[in-house]
Design a protein around this motif. Structure first.
Motif, PDB file in Angstrom:
ATOM      1  N   TYR A  27       0.767  -1.063  -0.081  1.00  0.00           N
ATOM      2  CA  TYR A  27      -0.057  -0.168   0.237  1.00  0.00           C
ATOM      3  C   TYR A  27       0.956   1.219   0.128  1.00  0.00           C
ATOM      4  N   GLU A  29       3.330   4.180  -1.728  1.00  0.00           N
ATOM      5  CA  GLU A  29       3.086   4.757  -2.843  1.00  0.00           C
ATOM      6  C   GLU A  29       4.279   5.531  -3.367  1.00  0.00           C
ATOM      7  N   SER A  46       1.904   9.026  -7.098  1.00  0.00           N
ATOM      8  CA  SER A  46       1.348   7.860  -7.666  1.00  0.00           C
ATOM      9  C   SER A  46       0.246   7.511  -6.760  1.00  0.00           C
ATOM     10  N   GLY A  47      -0.569   6.584  -7.253  1.00  0.00           N
ATOM     11  CA  GLY A  47      -1.875   6.252  -6.234  1.00  0.00           C
ATOM     12  C   GLY A  47      -3.164   6.941  -6.162  1.00  0.00           C
ATOM     13  N   GLN A  48      -3.915   6.876  -5.177  1.00  0.00           N
ATOM     14  CA  GLN A  48      -5.109   7.576  -4.992  1.00  0.00           C
ATOM     15  C   GLN A  48      -4.973   8.984  -4.768  1.00  0.00           C
ATOM     16  N   HIS A  49      -3.869   9.399  -3.987  1.00  0.00           N
ATOM     17  CA  HIS A  49      -3.592  10.701  -3.561  1.00  0.00           C
ATOM     18  C   HIS A  49      -2.661  11.371  -4.763  1.00  0.00           C
ATOM     19  N   HIS A  50      -2.624  10.931  -5.759  1.00  0.00           N
ATOM     20  CA  HIS A  50      -1.625  11.444  -6.749  1.00  0.00           C
ATOM     21  C   HIS A  50      -1.850  13.001  -7.168  1.00  0.00           C
ATOM     22  N   GLN A  52      -1.128  15.150  -4.775  1.00  0.00           N
ATOM     23  CA  GLN A  52      -1.434  16.004  -3.451  1.00  0.00           C
ATOM     24  C   GLN A  52      -0.056  16.039  -2.556  1.00  0.00           C
ATOM     25  N   TRP A  62       3.761   6.762   5.931  1.00  0.00           N
ATOM     26  CA  TRP A  62       4.094   6.373   4.586  1.00  0.00           C
ATOM     27  C   TRP A  62       5.544   5.911   4.558  1.00  0.00           C
TER      28      TRP A  62
END
Length: 153
Positions: A27, A29, A46-50, A52, A62
């Motif tokens: 999980y 990024e 990358s990822g769902q918070h790309h 931010q 993280w």
């Protein structure tokens, strides 16, 4: 591939500005660490918070493979005029004495913010340029390797 002296493993909170963090767990990024003012600030690549950003100092949520002292290279063919073109998250901009990356604030609908990657560059005129294409490299000369790239839109 990375040499043993080119990386560590850890949390984003321990990464200094101008570090790239690659995922080492399911999980995690890809994250780039720069500065907003004097505060270490991370940007999700990358990822769902790309796109931010978040303050990274002390953050233990993280982590991954930390590559410090990275270099940013721009794709000069991807240049756009900042004054006339829409510049979105993950564009890099050369302005005044800095190279910055455009990122979105942590909260939904927050305005874009600039995170400094390099500063103390040679001062330029009032003109600025944004680049949609850029890459992160390590090593020099024949040992130079691309560890991440953003293709121009």
């Amino acid at each position: 591939m990375l040499s043993l002296n080119e990386f560590t493993i850890g949390n984003v909170g321990s990464a200094k500005p101008l570090s790239l963090i690659l995922p080492s767990r399911k999980y995690d990024e890809t994250i780039l660490v720069g500065r907003a003012g004097e505060v270490p600030t991370a940007v999700f690549l990358s990822g769902q918070h790309h796109g931010q950003l978040f303050e990274s100092l002390g953050n233990t949520s993280w982590g991954g493979i930390i590559i410090p002292n990275i270099r940013v290279e721009i794709d000069e063919a991807s240049a756009v005029d900042v004054e006339y073109a829409g510049v979105s998250s993950l564009f890099v901009i050369r302005l005044d004495t800095r190279l910055v990356i455009v990122a979105k604030g942590e909260k939904a609908f927050a305005r874009s913010n600039l995170v400094t990657l390099h500063d103390n560059l040679v001062p330029e005129s009032e003109f600025r340029a944004a680049f949609a294409g850029w890459q992160i490299v390590v090593g020099e000369g024949s040992n130079k390797r691309i560890v991440w790239s953003q293709t121009g839109a």
